[in-house]
Design an enzyme around this catalytic site. Structure first.
Site, PDB file in Angstrom:
ATOM      1  N   GLU A  89     -24.282  94.650  55.370  1.00 16.72           N
ATOM      2  CA  GLU A  89     -23.989  93.210  55.436  1.00 16.72           C
ATOM      3  C   GLU A  89     -25.221  92.334  55.250  1.00 16.72           C
ATOM      4  OE1 GLU A  89     -23.988  92.297  60.212  1.00 16.72           O
ATOM      5  OE2 GLU A  89     -22.115  92.945  59.283  1.00 16.72           O
TER       6      GLU A  89
ATOM      7  N   GLU B 201     -26.295 101.606  46.844  1.00 15.65           N
ATOM      8  CA  GLU B 201     -27.221 100.592  46.353  1.00 15.65           C
ATOM      9  C   GLU B 201     -27.113 100.327  44.854  1.00 15.65           C
ATOM     10  OE1 GLU B 201     -31.233 100.976  47.737  1.00 15.65           O
ATOM     11  OE2 GLU B 201     -30.613 100.942  49.838  1.00 15.65           O
TER      12      GLU B 201
ATOM     13  N   ARG C 287     -38.051  92.129  50.857  1.00 17.59           N
ATOM     14  CA  ARG C 287     -38.780  92.891  51.870  1.00 17.59           C
ATOM     15  C   ARG C 287     -39.576  91.908  52.701  1.00 17.59           C
ATOM     16  NH1 ARG C 287     -35.805  97.126  52.517  1.00 17.59           N
ATOM     17  NH2 ARG C 287     -35.882  98.661  50.835  1.00 17.59           N
TER      18      ARG C 287
ATOM     19  N   GLU D  54     -27.782  93.208  53.167  1.00 14.48           N
ATOM     20  CA  GLU D  54     -28.446  93.629  51.925  1.00 14.48           C
ATOM     21  C   GLU D  54     -27.965  92.782  50.747  1.00 14.48           C
ATOM     22  OE1 GLU D  54     -29.569  98.291  51.730  1.00 14.48           O
ATOM     23  OE2 GLU D  54     -27.435  97.867  51.664  1.00 14.48           O
TER      24      GLU D  54
ATOM     25  N   ALA E 254     -33.147 103.630  48.399  1.00 15.31           N
ATOM     26  CA  ALA E 254     -33.586 104.439  49.534  1.00 15.31           C
ATOM     27  C   ALA E 254     -32.832 104.011  50.780  1.00 15.31           C
ATOM     28  CB  ALA E 254     -35.089 104.269  49.747  1.00 15.31           C
TER      29      ALA E 254
END
Length: 178
Positions: free
Chosen positions: A135, A93, A61, A137, A73
């Site tokens: 792409e 995820e 993050r 993540e 999420a």
């Protein structure tokens, strides 16, 4: 009380959010400026596997410059319903699918400046599916017992608000079942 927008101008428009600057009238007749972050609605899911383990994701993050542990999420796609988004994001995820999701609540994560709406769900009775990251993540999937996860909250190791809310909602649900 009455508040009215006198003037609104777009200050920034990006891929995932926009920022506008509004001039508003206050109840006493004076005016003030408010900056508003416009962001699409999103969903967050607390997945619980068949052994009772909480499945969390750890991902980078950028605002905090580190990997954060949180529930899966994601932002709803155009015309996508919250329930469908939650099912999609869960599988993308974590690599798990859920036949049914339990709706927990609708929340405003940061209503002082952002108009994002977040729909929260709990997913149980999971089946193996397929991860499908965006792409940009890079996600690590981790499992914890509910007790371990709540202990991580109290130690400050889990700081994400939607994750904390869902963990306590799940704990309350479990206590009602006893």
């Amino acid at each position: 009380m009455s508040y009215e927008v006198i003037k609104s101008e777009m200050a920034y428009k990006g891929k995932f959010l926009s920022v506008k600057k509004d001039e508003i009238t206050l109840p006493d007749g004076n005016t003030a400026f408010r900056e508003v972050v416009e962001r699409g609605a999103a969903t967050a899911i607390l997945p619980v596997d068949n052994m009772g383990n909480i499945i969390l994701v750890r991902q980078y993050r950028h605002p905090f410059g580190k990997m954060i542990l949180e529930v899966p999420a994601g932002i709803m796609e155009e015309k996508e319903q919250a329930y469908d988004c939650a099912k999609r994001e869960l599988e993308e995820e974590t690599g798990y699918k859920a036949e049914e999701l339990q709706f927990v609540c609708e929340m405003y994560p940061t209503p002082g400046f952002c108009m994002e709406v977040l729909y929260l769900y709990i997913a149980e009775n999971l089946e193996k599916g397929h991860q499908n990251f965006d792409e940009d993540e890079f996600i690590e999937v981790e499992k914890y017992t509910l007790e371990q996860a709540l202990d991580m909250v109290s130690k400050g190791e889990i700081k994400d608000a939607k994750t904390i809310l869902l963990l306590y909602a799940y704990q309350a649900q479990k206590l009602k079942q006893k």
